[in-house]
Design a protein around this motif. Structure first.
Motif, PDB file in Angstrom:
ATOM      1  N   SER A  44     -27.280  30.344 -30.294  1.00  0.00           N
ATOM      2  CA  SER A  44     -25.826  30.292 -30.439  1.00  0.00           C
ATOM      3  C   SER A  44     -25.132  30.483 -29.102  1.00  0.00           C
ATOM      4  O   SER A  44     -24.106  29.858 -28.828  1.00  0.00           O
ATOM      5  CB  SER A  44     -25.369  31.362 -31.428  1.00  0.00           C
ATOM      6  OG  SER A  44     -23.957  31.397 -31.526  1.00  0.00           O
ATOM      7  N   LEU A  45     -25.702  31.326 -28.239  1.00  0.00           N
ATOM      8  CA  LEU A  45     -25.122  31.554 -26.921  1.00  0.00           C
ATOM      9  C   LEU A  45     -25.093  30.280 -26.097  1.00  0.00           C
ATOM     10  O   LEU A  45     -24.188  30.072 -25.290  1.00  0.00           O
ATOM     11  CB  LEU A  45     -25.920  32.638 -26.191  1.00  0.00           C
ATOM     12  CG  LEU A  45     -25.435  33.060 -24.808  1.00  0.00           C
ATOM     13  CD1 LEU A  45     -24.054  33.712 -24.883  1.00  0.00           C
ATOM     14  CD2 LEU A  45     -26.446  34.009 -24.159  1.00  0.00           C
ATOM     15  N   GLY A  46     -26.104  29.414 -26.295  1.00  0.00           N
ATOM     16  CA  GLY A  46     -26.101  28.136 -25.607  1.00  0.00           C
ATOM     17  C   GLY A  46     -27.260  27.907 -24.663  1.00  0.00           C
ATOM     18  O   GLY A  46     -27.324  26.860 -24.020  1.00  0.00           O
ATOM     19  N   HIS A  94     -34.926  26.282 -33.525  1.00  0.00           N
ATOM     20  CA  HIS A  94     -33.539  26.475 -33.092  1.00  0.00           C
ATOM     21  C   HIS A  94     -33.215  25.673 -31.829  1.00  0.00           C
ATOM     22  O   HIS A  94     -32.197  25.917 -31.176  1.00  0.00           O
ATOM     23  CB  HIS A  94     -33.277  27.958 -32.839  1.00  0.00           C
ATOM     24  CG  HIS A  94     -33.192  28.769 -34.098  1.00  0.00           C
ATOM     25  ND1 HIS A  94     -34.306  29.195 -34.795  1.00  0.00           N
ATOM     26  CD2 HIS A  94     -32.118  29.230 -34.788  1.00  0.00           C
ATOM     27  CE1 HIS A  94     -33.919  29.875 -35.854  1.00  0.00           C
ATOM     28  NE2 HIS A  94     -32.603  29.924 -35.886  1.00  0.00           N
ATOM     29  N   GLY A  95     -34.089  24.742 -31.479  1.00  0.00           N
ATOM     30  CA  GLY A  95     -33.816  23.869 -30.346  1.00  0.00           C
ATOM     31  C   GLY A  95     -34.151  24.457 -28.989  1.00  0.00           C
ATOM     32  O   GLY A  95     -33.665  23.958 -27.970  1.00  0.00           O
ATOM     33  N   LEU A 653     -19.993  37.910 -29.741  1.00  0.00           N
ATOM     34  CA  LEU A 653     -20.015  36.449 -29.688  1.00  0.00           C
ATOM     35  C   LEU A 653     -19.508  35.862 -30.999  1.00  0.00           C
ATOM     36  O   LEU A 653     -18.754  34.882 -31.005  1.00  0.00           O
ATOM     37  CB  LEU A 653     -21.440  35.966 -29.406  1.00  0.00           C
ATOM     38  CG  LEU A 653     -21.599  34.453 -29.265  1.00  0.00           C
ATOM     39  CD1 LEU A 653     -20.778  33.927 -28.091  1.00  0.00           C
ATOM     40  CD2 LEU A 653     -23.062  34.070 -29.096  1.00  0.00           C
ATOM     41  N   ALA A 654     -19.891  36.464 -32.121  1.00  0.00           N
ATOM     42  CA  ALA A 654     -19.416  35.977 -33.418  1.00  0.00           C
ATOM     43  C   ALA A 654     -17.900  36.091 -33.522  1.00  0.00           C
ATOM     44  O   ALA A 654     -17.225  35.193 -34.049  1.00  0.00           O
ATOM     45  CB  ALA A 654     -20.093  36.753 -34.548  1.00  0.00           C
ATOM     46  N   ALA A 655     -17.351  37.180 -32.982  1.00  0.00           N
ATOM     47  CA  ALA A 655     -15.898  37.357 -33.026  1.00  0.00           C
ATOM     48  C   ALA A 655     -15.198  36.312 -32.177  1.00  0.00           C
ATOM     49  O   ALA A 655     -14.164  35.749 -32.583  1.00  0.00           O
ATOM     50  CB  ALA A 655     -15.535  38.759 -32.548  1.00  0.00           C
ATOM     51  N   ALA A 675     -19.257  29.510 -22.917  1.00  0.00           N
ATOM     52  CA  ALA A 675     -18.623  28.201 -22.757  1.00  0.00           C
ATOM     53  C   ALA A 675     -19.434  27.312 -21.822  1.00  0.00           C
ATOM     54  O   ALA A 675     -19.681  26.133 -22.116  1.00  0.00           O
ATOM     55  CB  ALA A 675     -17.198  28.380 -22.225  1.00  0.00           C
ATOM     56  N   LEU A 676     -19.882  27.856 -20.692  1.00  0.00           N
ATOM     57  CA  LEU A 676     -20.603  27.040 -19.722  1.00  0.00           C
ATOM     58  C   LEU A 676     -22.035  26.758 -20.161  1.00  0.00           C
ATOM     59  O   LEU A 676     -22.550  25.651 -19.928  1.00  0.00           O
ATOM     60  CB  LEU A 676     -20.583  27.718 -18.357  1.00  0.00           C
ATOM     61  CG  LEU A 676     -19.226  27.594 -17.648  1.00  0.00           C
ATOM     62  CD1 LEU A 676     -19.146  28.518 -16.446  1.00  0.00           C
ATOM     63  CD2 LEU A 676     -18.990  26.156 -17.210  1.00  0.00           C
ATOM     64  N   LEU A 677     -22.693  27.720 -20.791  1.00  0.00           N
ATOM     65  CA  LEU A 677     -24.044  27.450 -21.283  1.00  0.00           C
ATOM     66  C   LEU A 677     -24.017  26.357 -22.345  1.00  0.00           C
ATOM     67  O   LEU A 677     -24.894  25.476 -22.385  1.00  0.00           O
ATOM     68  CB  LEU A 677     -24.658  28.716 -21.865  1.00  0.00           C
ATOM     69  CG  LEU A 677     -25.030  29.820 -20.874  1.00  0.00           C
ATOM     70  CD1 LEU A 677     -25.566  31.039 -21.624  1.00  0.00           C
ATOM     71  CD2 LEU A 677     -26.047  29.336 -19.849  1.00  0.00           C
ATOM     72  N   ARG A 678     -23.021  26.375 -23.217  1.00  0.00           N
ATOM     73  CA  ARG A 678     -22.925  25.359 -24.259  1.00  0.00           C
ATOM     74  C   ARG A 678     -22.604  23.996 -23.677  1.00  0.00           C
ATOM     75  O   ARG A 678     -23.128  22.971 -24.143  1.00  0.00           O
ATOM     76  CB  ARG A 678     -21.885  25.777 -25.295  1.00  0.00           C
ATOM     77  CG  ARG A 678     -22.330  26.994 -26.116  1.00  0.00           C
ATOM     78  CD  ARG A 678     -21.209  27.591 -26.940  1.00  0.00           C
ATOM     79  NE  ARG A 678     -21.695  28.704 -27.758  1.00  0.00           N
ATOM     80  CZ  ARG A 678     -20.935  29.389 -28.589  1.00  0.00           C
ATOM     81  NH1 ARG A 678     -19.647  29.089 -28.722  1.00  0.00           N
ATOM     82  NH2 ARG A 678     -21.448  30.381 -29.289  1.00  0.00           N
TER      83      ARG A 678
END
Length: 779
Positions: A44-46, A94-95, A653-655, A675-678
């Motif tokens: 999820s973090l990316g 999870h990729g 992160l969920a928030a 944002a940048l990792l994603r």
């Protein structure tokens, strides 16, 4: 890369260059199962790949895994091979891919010794053992025997005894008992003859300094050098790792301490041929500022300490660092960085590395002894590599320490010629040079020279730490051209201070007066202790360490432990081998009493540094690595403090993903990182190319900006405290590339910056809320 959860290991698609990596420190307290539980959050973090610390069998209880005992098995304490393959399956679902840290340079000299079976067999059978070629042993120097400096005190003859079966020799009692293999046919001999007949000599650890006859990792005698240059040794020690690569469990490798190998390029070529062209491989190679990775190496690049130094250097004010250096010299009476580094090199070479030096001098001959010593001391990079640069680099090394008269041109020429024509001498000279640089700089001089502790990091130049905007841009352009898939880091398991601690300390370079009267050590301490005897050097270290760490849980004990390590590493008043217990008793008294750390007016400067460093690291060329927990505010000191189990900010992160605006530095950093990792994972084409962007106006030098592709721009504030003192951004603007641009950060699901920017933008408007911004072109 996305993997289907139904895929088997045999049909996994070809691995590619990671978009980013996330380092996890494995150990008994954080095994494969714990890493697997973190996978959904990390996906999820990316991040695109997990980066695991060494996972082959190691000394029981090891918290790091670099003390390998068996290359054929995945470490049981982590969950064994079944656990690793299960983690890989979870990651794949999870990729995510997996990068593994491997340790080709050395193995453990463990307790019990039989845990390292190849070494046990060498001790039993001597040079005739088929395993004798595994280890870098100088049998001649040991009189035909291997020195084992494994005891706390010199051995007593009456302390040895032979097992009834005549197979094992024992020494000591209870938990301190050590066992050694017996050479065949010696069990019935009288004890003095039996001990003399073995292929080894058991000794006190202190003998290692002068009598050790095997290559070790730096000065650590319980890590013995492995000869992976031998094809048979390479095959035996890499079979399990290569199997895991072939099976799709691993998609990348980090090669630990490549400078320790006899032939790094030859090793890397053999490794590349074995893993194929699609496995991402990076090497832990410390590059001096003027040094470049050999272009012929078949790797993606380094693990990233060279990038760390450039990013850190942008946030060190050159005028302030010079002022801190003057104040430090006045307070401590210690010499300049250049003198400190040379003195530390001479001490380590003739002391801790005396055995390694003796071997080189024996190989070189008596007439070249002075040149060998001075060349090692003055060598400006970690080690030479075959090729034309050997002659060029060695030619200036001796003059760098003012020793040319003592050595003479003929001596220098003689050593240079020997390095070039004698492979055995050249390899050992290079390996000793690397160990000397690491131990004398990283583990001694960096602890003595403390005007600005944020500058004393691996690969840095404490005497001149500042990096200009132009130098940073030139470095990034070079990376994009020559090593676009290299690793980049800010925090690692080996950094002396995490990036956020360094960023806070670096703020002092903009306000050097905050160090105050550090020459005076107050407080009533024990007689002879660090506090009562007035140790301005360690007091200086304590002050900056406290400012960097700030108000965190267990602050006092963590600072005290770091200060004790700093005092012992520096070797000024105490040391690891000869600790001054009376002095050390007062070290904890030097921990400053204030809990908050940085003065209020530098808190914003620290925030600007932290967010600016994060942005540049994640947006610049290369493959960025996030160290466990450092996606949010992460303050840690030297190991073992920086190897504590990670705390993952799942709830935060969920928030943010639910739309909560990021409030506070920890949330701002997490939002920017996610944002940048994603973007790197989902839109990799954004992170291609590199174009410097130059601001105009009175504060232009406080802006670092660049474009990646035509659709991503990064803008960061540097030296923000100096900027505020000089009037802020007034009149300073940045011309954006064509198109409309919106902020990429904020809450990862949306963002707090609703406006679009285009053309000439006033930095006072662009950077109103945040000191660092990533912009994505939307039209």
């Amino acid at each position: 890369m996305q993997y289907s959860s139904s895929q088997s290991e045999s049909d996994v698609p070809k691995p590619v260059t990671p978009a980013s990596t996330y380092r996890l420190q494995l150990g008994p307290a954080f095994p494969f199962a714990a890493a697997g539980a973190a996978v959904p959050y990390l996906a999820s973090l990316g991040v695109s790949h997990l980066h695991l610390s060494p996972a082959l069998e190691a000394v029981p209880g090891s918290a790091h895994g670099y003390d390998v005992t068996d290359h054929t098995r995945v470490r049981a304490e982590l969950g064994g091979e079944e656990g690793l393959r299960a983690l890989a399956a979870t990651a794949r679902a999870h990729g995510l891919g997996i990068v593994l840290d491997i340790v080709p340079n050395h193995m453990a000299v463990p307790d019990p010794l039989r845990l390292n079976r190849p070494l046990w067999e060498v001790l039993r059978e001597g040079p005739r053992s088929p395993y004798a070629r595994w280890f870098d042993i100088d049998w001649e120097a040991g009189g035909g025997r291997l020195l084992l400096p494994v005891l706390g005190d010199p051995p007593r003859a009456d302390g040895f005894r032979v097992d009834a079966d005549g197979e094992v020799l024992r020494y000591g009692e209870g938990d301190a008992e050590r066992e050694f293999p017996l050479r065949a046919g010696t069990a019935g001999l009288p004890l003095p003859e039996l001990l003399a007949a073995q292929w080894y000599r058991v000794a006190c650890w202190r003998e290692a300094r002068t009598a050790l006859n095997y290559r070790r990792f730096f000065t650590i005698s319980d890590l013995i050098g492995v000869r992976v240059e031998d094809p048979g040794v390479f095959s035996a020690t890499h079979a399990k790792v290569l199997e895991l690569v072939r099976d799709g469990v691993l998609q990348g490798l980090r090669v630990d301490h490549v400078d320790g190998l006899a032939d790094p390029e030859g090793y890397l070529r053999r490794l590349r041929a074995a893993v194929g062209g699609d496995c991402w491989v990076v090497v832990e190679k410390i590059l001096a500022r003027q040094e470049r990775l050999p272009p012929g190496w078949p790797v993606a690049g380094t693990t990233g300490y060279d990038a760390l130094h450039r990013v850190d250097g942008l946030f060190a004010d050159p005028a302030g660092t010079a002022e801190l250096a003057r104040a430090y010299a006045a307070a401590t009476g210690l010499p300049s960085w250049e003198v400190t580094a040379a003195a530390a090199a001479r001490e380590v070479l003739t002391g801790d590395l005396a055995a390694e030096l003796a071997l080189l001098e024996r190989l070189a001959g008596p007439e070249l002894v002075p040149a060998v010593r001075e060349l090692l001391i003055g060598y400006p990079v970690y080690r030479p590599y075959p090729g034309g640069e050997v002659a060029e680099v060695t030619a200036g090394a001796v003059g760098a320490v003012g020793a040319s008269e003592a050595v003479g041109a003929s001596g220098l020429d003689g050593v240079r010629e020997l390095v070039l024509r004698d492979p055995a001498f050249g390899a050992r000279f290079a390996q000793t040079s690397a160990a000397l640089r690491a131990k004398s700089l990283e583990d001694r001089a960096f602890y003595r020279w403390a005007p600005l502790l944020s500058a004393t990091e691996v690969g840095g130049e404490p005497g001149a730490p500042a990096v200009s905007v132009a130098e940073f841009h030139a470095y990034c352009a070079e990376l994009e051209r020559d090593w676009p898939a290299t690793g980049t880091v800010l925090s690692t398991h080996d950094t002396k201070r995490s990036a956020d601690v360094r960023a806070r300390i670096a703020a002092l370079s903009q306000a050097p007066g905050e160090m105050g009267e550090m020459g005076r050590v107050g407080g009533a301490g024990r007689v002879g202790s660090a506090a009562s005897s007035g140790d301005p050097q360690l007091a200086w270290v304590a002050r900056q360490s406290a400012l960097g760490l700030g108000d965190v849980p267990d602050r006092g004990p963590r600072l005290a432990a770091a200060l004790l390590k700093a005092a012992r590493e520096s070797g000024l008043r105490t040391s690891w081998t000869d600790p001054d217990e009376e002095y050390e008793a007062g070290i904890a008294d030097l921990v400053p009493g204030e809990a908050a750390g940085l003065p209020g007016h530098l808190t914003e400067a620290a925030r600007a540094n932290i967010l600016g460093m994060t942005l540049l690291h994640l947006a610049m060329p290369g493959v960025p690595e996030v160290y466990q927990g450092s996606e949010t505010e992460y303050r840690a000191l030297v190991d073992p403090d920086n190897r504590r189990p990670a705390a993952f900010p799942r709830g935060s992160l969920a928030a943010l993903d639910a739309g909560t605006a990021p409030h506070g530095l920890a949330a701002e950093k997490l939002a920017l990182t996610a944002a940048l990792l994603r973007l790197r994972r989902d839109r990799p084409a954004l992170f291609t190319g590199y174009t410097p962007l130059t601001a105009s106006g009175p504060a232009a030098d406080h802006c670092v900006a660049f474009a990646r592709s035509a659709d991503l721009v990064a803008v960061a504030t540097r030296l923000s405290h100096r900027l505020a003192e000089s009037g802020g951004w007034s009149g300073t603007a940045l011309i954006l590339p064509p198109g409309q641009w919106r902020a990429a950060q904020g809450a990862p699901g949306g963002g707090t910056h609703e406006g679009a920017y285009e053309g000439r933008v006033q930095l006072a408007k662009l950077l109103t809320d945040l000191p660092a911004m990533a912009l994505v072109r939307v039209g």
